[in-house]
Motif scaffolding. Sequence first.
Motif, PDB file in Angstrom:
ATOM      1  N   GLU A   1     -73.565 -34.027  -2.097  1.00  0.00           N
ATOM      2  CA  GLU A   1     -73.503 -32.866  -2.827  1.00  0.00           C
ATOM      3  C   GLU A   1     -74.278 -31.649  -2.541  1.00  0.00           C
ATOM      4  N   ASP A   2     -75.600 -32.147  -2.287  1.00  0.00           N
ATOM      5  CA  ASP A   2     -76.755 -31.102  -2.089  1.00  0.00           C
ATOM      6  C   ASP A   2     -76.964 -30.536  -0.310  1.00  0.00           C
ATOM      7  N   GLU A   3     -76.199 -31.099   0.203  1.00  0.00           N
ATOM      8  CA  GLU A   3     -76.686 -30.612   1.605  1.00  0.00           C
ATOM      9  C   GLU A   3     -75.201 -30.546   2.180  1.00  0.00           C
ATOM     10  N   GLU A   4     -75.268 -29.235   3.055  1.00  0.00           N
ATOM     11  CA  GLU A   4     -74.029 -28.934   3.806  1.00  0.00           C
ATOM     12  C   GLU A   4     -74.160 -29.689   5.284  1.00  0.00           C
ATOM     13  N   ILE A   5     -72.965 -29.925   5.853  1.00  0.00           N
ATOM     14  CA  ILE A   5     -73.029 -30.528   7.173  1.00  0.00           C
ATOM     15  C   ILE A   5     -73.182 -29.222   8.071  1.00  0.00           C
ATOM     16  N   ARG A   6     -74.149 -29.279   9.067  1.00  0.00           N
ATOM     17  CA  ARG A   6     -74.336 -28.451  10.273  1.00  0.00           C
ATOM     18  C   ARG A   6     -73.617 -28.700  11.236  1.00  0.00           C
ATOM     19  N   PHE A   7     -72.588 -27.721  11.733  1.00  0.00           N
ATOM     20  CA  PHE A   7     -71.618 -27.766  12.812  1.00  0.00           C
ATOM     21  C   PHE A   7     -72.068 -27.026  13.872  1.00  0.00           C
ATOM     22  N   SER A   8     -71.840 -27.389  15.070  1.00  0.00           N
ATOM     23  CA  SER A   8     -71.546 -26.341  16.384  1.00  0.00           C
ATOM     24  C   SER A   8     -70.256 -26.954  16.951  1.00  0.00           C
ATOM     25  N   THR A   9     -69.771 -26.533  17.891  1.00  0.00           N
ATOM     26  CA  THR A   9     -68.578 -27.253  18.829  1.00  0.00           C
ATOM     27  C   THR A   9     -68.926 -28.431  19.022  1.00  0.00           C
ATOM     28  N   THR A  10     -70.280 -28.579  19.464  1.00  0.00           N
ATOM     29  CA  THR A  10     -70.681 -29.896  20.214  1.00  0.00           C
ATOM     30  C   THR A  10     -71.399 -30.940  19.412  1.00  0.00           C
ATOM     31  N   ASP A  11     -72.226 -30.367  18.334  1.00  0.00           N
ATOM     32  CA  ASP A  11     -73.126 -31.194  17.540  1.00  0.00           C
ATOM     33  C   ASP A  11     -72.771 -31.079  16.368  1.00  0.00           C
ATOM     34  N   LEU A  12     -73.259 -32.192  15.491  1.00  0.00           N
ATOM     35  CA  LEU A  12     -73.062 -32.287  14.092  1.00  0.00           C
ATOM     36  C   LEU A  12     -74.097 -32.771  13.403  1.00  0.00           C
ATOM     37  N   HIS A  13     -74.455 -32.102  12.239  1.00  0.00           N
ATOM     38  CA  HIS A  13     -75.721 -32.788  11.688  1.00  0.00           C
ATOM     39  C   HIS A  13     -75.306 -32.861  10.468  1.00  0.00           C
ATOM     40  N   GLY A  14     -75.255 -34.133   9.620  1.00  0.00           N
ATOM     41  CA  GLY A  14     -75.002 -34.652   8.332  1.00  0.00           C
ATOM     42  C   GLY A  14     -76.237 -34.944   7.819  1.00  0.00           C
ATOM     43  N   LYS A  15     -76.314 -35.729   6.259  1.00  0.00           N
ATOM     44  CA  LYS A  15     -77.455 -36.339   5.936  1.00  0.00           C
ATOM     45  C   LYS A  15     -78.159 -37.365   6.616  1.00  0.00           C
ATOM     46  N   ASP A  16     -77.423 -38.351   6.650  1.00  0.00           N
ATOM     47  CA  ASP A  16     -77.850 -39.399   7.616  1.00  0.00           C
ATOM     48  C   ASP A  16     -77.011 -39.815   9.040  1.00  0.00           C
ATOM     49  N   TYR A  17     -76.032 -38.896   9.248  1.00  0.00           N
ATOM     50  CA  TYR A  17     -75.015 -38.920  10.422  1.00  0.00           C
ATOM     51  C   TYR A  17     -75.377 -37.741  11.345  1.00  0.00           C
ATOM     52  N   HIS A  18     -75.629 -38.130  12.589  1.00  0.00           N
ATOM     53  CA  HIS A  18     -75.655 -36.894  13.544  1.00  0.00           C
ATOM     54  C   HIS A  18     -74.815 -37.380  14.739  1.00  0.00           C
ATOM     55  N   LEU A  19     -73.972 -36.313  15.437  1.00  0.00           N
ATOM     56  CA  LEU A  19     -73.214 -36.438  16.351  1.00  0.00           C
ATOM     57  C   LEU A  19     -73.883 -35.426  17.637  1.00  0.00           C
ATOM     58  N   VAL A  20     -74.369 -35.625  18.623  1.00  0.00           N
ATOM     59  CA  VAL A  20     -74.961 -34.809  19.535  1.00  0.00           C
ATOM     60  C   VAL A  20     -74.466 -34.842  20.995  1.00  0.00           C
ATOM     61  N   ALA A  21     -74.355 -33.778  21.665  1.00  0.00           N
ATOM     62  CA  ALA A  21     -74.268 -33.813  23.097  1.00  0.00           C
ATOM     63  C   ALA A  21     -75.235 -33.965  23.836  1.00  0.00           C
ATOM     64  N   ALA A  22     -75.279 -34.910  24.981  1.00  0.00           N
ATOM     65  CA  ALA A  22     -76.345 -34.736  25.767  1.00  0.00           C
ATOM     66  C   ALA A  22     -75.797 -35.764  26.941  1.00  0.00           C
ATOM     67  N   ASN A  23     -76.624 -35.360  28.307  1.00  0.00           N
ATOM     68  CA  ASN A  23     -76.233 -36.245  29.357  1.00  0.00           C
ATOM     69  C   ASN A  23     -77.375 -37.243  29.511  1.00  0.00           C
ATOM     70  N   LEU A  24     -77.083 -38.396  29.365  1.00  0.00           N
ATOM     71  CA  LEU A  24     -78.096 -39.510  29.297  1.00  0.00           C
ATOM     72  C   LEU A  24     -79.008 -39.606  30.503  1.00  0.00           C
ATOM     73  N   LYS A  25     -78.537 -39.022  31.705  1.00  0.00           N
ATOM     74  CA  LYS A  25     -79.401 -38.872  32.745  1.00  0.00           C
ATOM     75  C   LYS A  25     -80.618 -37.783  32.474  1.00  0.00           C
ATOM     76  N   ASN A  26     -80.513 -36.931  31.507  1.00  0.00           N
ATOM     77  CA  ASN A  26     -81.447 -36.064  31.511  1.00  0.00           C
ATOM     78  C   ASN A  26     -82.091 -36.143  30.481  1.00  0.00           C
ATOM     79  N   LEU A  27     -83.459 -36.961  30.499  1.00  0.00           N
ATOM     80  CA  LEU A  27     -84.072 -37.520  29.536  1.00  0.00           C
ATOM     81  C   LEU A  27     -84.795 -36.378  28.620  1.00  0.00           C
ATOM     82  N   LYS A  28     -85.169 -35.366  29.141  1.00  0.00           N
ATOM     83  CA  LYS A  28     -85.918 -34.166  28.342  1.00  0.00           C
ATOM     84  C   LYS A  28     -84.672 -33.565  27.243  1.00  0.00           C
TER      85      LYS A  28
END
Length: 312
Positions: free
Chosen positions: A128-155
């Motif tokens: 209830e207290d926290e909004e989910i933050r979205f972009s087209t490729t990344d999502l940040h919830g309270k305890d769930y995050h989904l992010v775009a990255a190429n695992l070959k690029n460690l930086k």
Amino acid sequence: MSSEEGVRATNDDAAQCKRYAVDKGYWQDPYIKLFTSRGQQNHAPEISIGYYARVKGLRMILEKFLTVTDGKCQIVSIGAGFDTLFWNLKDAGINVTSFIEVDFSAVTSRKIHSIRRSQVLLQKITNEDEEIRFSTTDLHGKDYHLVAANLKNLKDFNKKLGECGIDKTLPTIFIAECVLVYIEKDCTDALLKWTVDNFSTVFFVNYEQVNMGDKFGEVMMENLRSRECMLHTEYCASIDTQIQRMSSQGFEGADAMEMRHVLYRLPQNDVMRIQRIEFLDEQELLEQLMSHYCYCWAYKDPNKIGLGDIGL
Ligand SMILES: C[S@@+](CC[C@H](N)C(=O)[O-])C[C@H]1O[C@@H](n2cnc3c(N)ncnc32)[C@H](O)[C@@H]1O
């Protein structure tokens, strides 16, 4: 099709195979249908049994990690695709400090699209207290995050984990299911070493091909090659090469098991149940398939919280 497209397409295959097996009753997952259609094809029972062992085997390892850490931990699923583990853990009343999924942007954006249009999926991410933050490729919830990255690029990968608020001092499990094998050896070496060097207490679990030096392995490689998908199998020669890879990147201990043995570590009444779902023409084919995949796990546990006791 480019080679990246070929690799990304393996996620659609995995999701469809899981959906097919779930629809047949191999295991329960009310969420997979929200990410993928069932597809036209029928799948051989060996494939569904293979996925069953993969899903249940991972869950077994993960639950041991969750017990040892009492849920005060992070789960980082790399090359997560359309995996539904986060939602299924919530249904089981399992909460962790943070659950992070990483994949190519073309995959995360499709996953975000499915999440946004499903209240069932969204409900488990919001509070209830926290909004989910979205972009087209990344999502940040309270305890769930989904992010775009190429695992070959460690930086870039490191930066994205930072945006998820990752805490490198908290026990962390990395999950890689059929992912490392699509990435060049030098890059996976660097990725594994990076996890050991950067996290104080870390467990890594990897599911992929093994015993690839025979005819069956050759055919598997050829099939994928024809779909623009190169397998990097330097470490897939045997259980020993899988274990050595982990040790040589600095993990304190490592072990591995072929999937045909994993099947015997799972609750046998349930294994008997799933073996009755469809008629198996040839037991030998199942054995062959299951001897070409394995779970390999490794840990660094300086404070001896018990990661060394986790296995199958
Ligand atoms: C076979 S699928 C497995 C998906 C999921 N782990 C599962 O078990 O259902 C492999 C996944 O790894 C992802 N992947 C492969 N190489 C990657 C890379 N270099 N960076 C990010 N993701 C990658 C693909 O996009 C794909 O989603």
